[in-house]
Design a protein around this motif. Structure first.
Motif, mmCIF file in Angstrom:
data_model
loop_
_atom_site.group_PDB
_atom_site.id
_atom_site.type_symbol
_atom_site.label_atom_id
_atom_site.label_comp_id
_atom_site.label_asym_id
_atom_site.label_seq_id
_atom_site.Cartn_x
_atom_site.Cartn_y
_atom_site.Cartn_z
ATOM 1 N N MET A 146 0.827 -1.212 0.000
ATOM 2 C CA MET A 146 0.000 0.000 0.000
ATOM 3 C C MET A 146 0.860 1.261 0.000
ATOM 4 N N ILE A 147 2.060 1.179 0.550
ATOM 5 C CA ILE A 147 2.980 2.316 0.457
ATOM 6 C C ILE A 147 3.481 2.454 -0.979
ATOM 7 N N GLN A 148 3.814 1.329 -1.599
ATOM 8 C CA GLN A 148 4.281 1.362 -2.984
ATOM 9 C C GLN A 148 3.192 1.834 -3.952
ATOM 10 N N ALA A 149 1.937 1.698 -3.555
ATOM 11 C CA ALA A 149 0.832 2.138 -4.409
ATOM 12 C C ALA A 149 0.499 3.614 -4.230
ATOM 13 N N LEU A 150 1.007 4.236 -3.184
ATOM 14 C CA LEU A 150 0.670 5.648 -2.944
ATOM 15 C C LEU A 150 1.064 6.584 -4.092
ATOM 16 N N PRO A 151 2.272 6.461 -4.667
ATOM 17 C CA PRO A 151 2.617 7.360 -5.776
ATOM 18 C C PRO A 151 1.669 7.246 -6.964
ATOM 19 N N LEU A 152 1.040 6.102 -7.127
ATOM 20 C CA LEU A 152 0.067 5.911 -8.203
ATOM 21 C C LEU A 152 -1.072 6.909 -8.075
ATOM 22 N N ALA A 181 8.061 7.441 -18.404
ATOM 23 C CA ALA A 181 9.374 6.904 -18.033
ATOM 24 C C ALA A 181 9.667 5.638 -18.820
ATOM 25 N N GLY A 182 10.885 5.134 -18.687
ATOM 26 C CA GLY A 182 11.302 3.938 -19.414
ATOM 27 C C GLY A 182 10.643 2.677 -18.885
ATOM 28 N N PRO A 183 10.754 1.580 -19.620
ATOM 29 C CA PRO A 183 10.012 0.360 -19.298
ATOM 30 C C PRO A 183 10.571 -0.450 -18.139
ATOM 31 N N ASP A 184 11.821 -0.212 -17.736
ATOM 32 C CA ASP A 184 12.420 -1.034 -16.683
ATOM 33 C C ASP A 184 12.085 -0.450 -15.311
ATOM 34 N N TYR A 185 10.812 -0.527 -14.976
ATOM 35 C CA TYR A 185 10.277 0.173 -13.802
ATOM 36 C C TYR A 185 10.707 -0.434 -12.463
ATOM 37 N N VAL A 186 11.365 -1.602 -12.459
ATOM 38 C CA VAL A 186 11.834 -2.174 -11.195
ATOM 39 C C VAL A 186 13.271 -1.770 -10.869
ATOM 40 N N ASP A 187 13.918 -1.067 -11.763
ATOM 41 C CA ASP A 187 15.271 -0.566 -11.497
ATOM 42 C C ASP A 187 15.204 0.436 -10.338
ATOM 43 N N PRO A 188 16.032 0.290 -9.308
ATOM 44 C CA PRO A 188 15.995 1.220 -8.177
ATOM 45 C C PRO A 188 16.167 2.681 -8.576
ATOM 46 N N ASP A 189 16.811 2.943 -9.727
ATOM 47 C CA ASP A 189 17.007 4.318 -10.182
ATOM 48 C C ASP A 189 15.864 4.829 -11.064
ATOM 49 N N HIS A 190 14.868 3.985 -11.323
ATOM 50 C CA HIS A 190 13.717 4.379 -12.138
ATOM 51 C C HIS A 190 12.844 5.354 -11.340
ATOM 52 N N PRO A 191 12.204 6.319 -12.013
ATOM 53 C CA PRO A 191 11.346 7.280 -11.300
ATOM 54 C C PRO A 191 10.275 6.634 -10.436
ATOM 55 N N GLN A 249 10.449 3.731 -8.753
ATOM 56 C CA GLN A 249 11.037 3.241 -7.511
ATOM 57 C C GLN A 249 11.576 4.380 -6.647
ATOM 58 N N LYS A 250 12.036 5.440 -7.267
ATOM 59 C CA LYS A 250 12.461 6.605 -6.480
ATOM 60 C C LYS A 250 11.272 7.220 -5.746
ATOM 61 N N ALA A 251 10.118 7.245 -6.411
ATOM 62 C CA ALA A 251 8.909 7.762 -5.769
ATOM 63 C C ALA A 251 8.486 6.870 -4.609
ATOM 64 N N CYS A 252 8.608 5.554 -4.805
ATOM 65 C CA CYS A 252 8.266 4.610 -3.742
ATOM 66 C C CYS A 252 9.182 4.788 -2.532
ATOM 67 N N LEU A 253 10.476 4.934 -2.768
ATOM 68 C CA LEU A 253 11.411 5.112 -1.666
ATOM 69 C C LEU A 253 11.150 6.419 -0.934
ATOM 70 N N ASP A 254 10.861 7.473 -1.663
ATOM 71 C CA ASP A 254 10.624 8.775 -1.047
ATOM 72 C C ASP A 254 9.427 8.720 -0.093
ATOM 73 N N ILE A 255 8.320 8.157 -0.538
ATOM 74 C CA ILE A 255 7.141 8.112 0.330
ATOM 75 C C ILE A 255 7.346 7.109 1.452
ATOM 76 N N TYR A 256 8.101 6.055 1.189
ATOM 77 C CA TYR A 256 8.392 5.041 2.208
ATOM 78 C C TYR A 256 9.150 5.665 3.378
ATOM 79 N N GLU A 257 10.185 6.437 3.064
ATOM 80 C CA GLU A 257 10.967 7.069 4.125
ATOM 81 C C GLU A 257 10.182 8.177 4.812
ATOM 82 N N THR A 258 9.318 8.848 4.072
ATOM 83 C CA THR A 258 8.489 9.895 4.667
ATOM 84 C C THR A 258 7.530 9.313 5.699
#
Length: 326
Positions: free
Chosen positions: A52-58, A151-161, A163-172
């Protein structure tokens, strides 16, 4: 570091045969600990309990509204589903609406846990596809956000926008700087945090106001428990038992969370040996303790003081919560 504590026990006759230990935390809306067992600061990988945290940026990005996502799709974005037709049909239509095919998913093919779906593949001599993966709903959400961000198709790459959005909200929400990540079973990064941090994030979901992204996700989960997991699964069974008042979500290696809006509480627990039977028992015990799950409900009794039977149907033991948890 505080040691883990016994959380679930296996009794065979008068003998304590096995013990599962772990850590658990309950937080209020201010992020303060109201109950704790073991070490609240234990570093954990929440696995699928963090969906549910990973879905928040959606939702926060505007993608969910731009693509007119329904509450069913939001529930699937948080799901670890069985691969039943009720799941794959919906994810398939979602993928079609994006103009994409199965290979767009970065999760791997997985044999459905749903027996009819599995048997149908076997009978028709078909191989499982990526859409059968238990995380395909989450990945459909990732793909939707990817398209929205162009964004590009490799959406599981940690440097992909994404995953960066997921990490940002996760730490917040956890209020913890993640010490790193492991690669989850579905190929996406899964960020580590403390158990306290995860419970704090769940309390944030519980206290979020009506119409917020967090409320939309928790409400979708509570409204569609059959999509979050599936028939026979603890998440689905226990959410039904609580009549849509609590959202719960399991994660691999015996993680579990609960979001309790009416009490504005968040729960996170981890069984250290990774035994799912123990995490299901422990979350049921905590929900009973917090007054949101009826201990006498038939679904509760599948996990709390649950009988263990042998192949002849004889009761040979009991799975019960450890005294310290109660």
């Amino acid at each position: 570091m505080t040691q883990s504590v016994p959380m679930a026990e296996i009794w065979r006759g008068p003998f304590l045969e096995s013990v599962h230990s772990g850590h658990a935390v309950v937080c209020d809306e201010a992020g303060q600990i109201t109950h704790a067992w073991g070490d609240p600061e234990a570093v954990v990988l929440p696995r699928s309990s963090s969906k549910m945290i990973q879905a928040l940026p959606l939702i926060q990005s505007g993608a969910a509204d731009a693509y007119n996502l329904t509450s069913e799709q939001l529930a699937l974005a948080c799901a670890s589903h069985q691969g039943a037709a009720i799941h794959t049909d919906r994810v398939g239509k979602w993928l079609d609406a994006l103009g994409l095919v199965d290979d767009a998913f970065r999760c791997g093919p997985q044999i459905p846990a749903d027996v009819p779906a599995r048997d149908d593949l076997i009978k028709t001599d078909q191989s499982p596809c990526r859409i059968h993966n238990n995380c395909s709903g989450k990945h459909a959400g990732f793909l939707t956000l990817t398209q929205h961000l162009k964004a590009g198709p490799d959406y599981v790459d940690p440097d992909h926008p994404v995953q960066k959005a997921c990490l940002d909200i996760y730490e917040t929400l956890t209020q913890v700087t993640s010490p790193g990540y492991g690669i989850d079973g579905c190929s996406a990064p899964n960020y580590a945090t403390t158990l306290h941090g995860m419970a704090r994030a769940m309390a944030h979901f519980a206290a979020a106001p009506t119409g917020s992204p967090e409320e939309r996700l928790r409400s979708a989960m509570m409204a569609h428990p059959e999509l979050v997991a599936g028939e026979g699964r603890a998440c689905t069974n226990l959410m039904r038992a609580m009549q849509g008042k609590v959202a719960i979500k399991t994660g691999a290696e015996a993680f579990f969370i609960a979001i309790i809006p009416e009490k504005k509480l968040g729960v996170a627990l981890k069984i250290i040996d990774g035994a799912t039977r123990a995490s299901e028992c422990a979350i049921a015990a905590i929900l009973v303790k917090l007054g949101v799950l009826d201990p006498e409900h038939p679904e509760t009794m599948k996990y709390l003081n649950a009988p263990i039977t042998n192949f002849a149907g004889l009761k040979t033991g009991t799975l019960r919560a450890a005294p310290k948890l109660l």
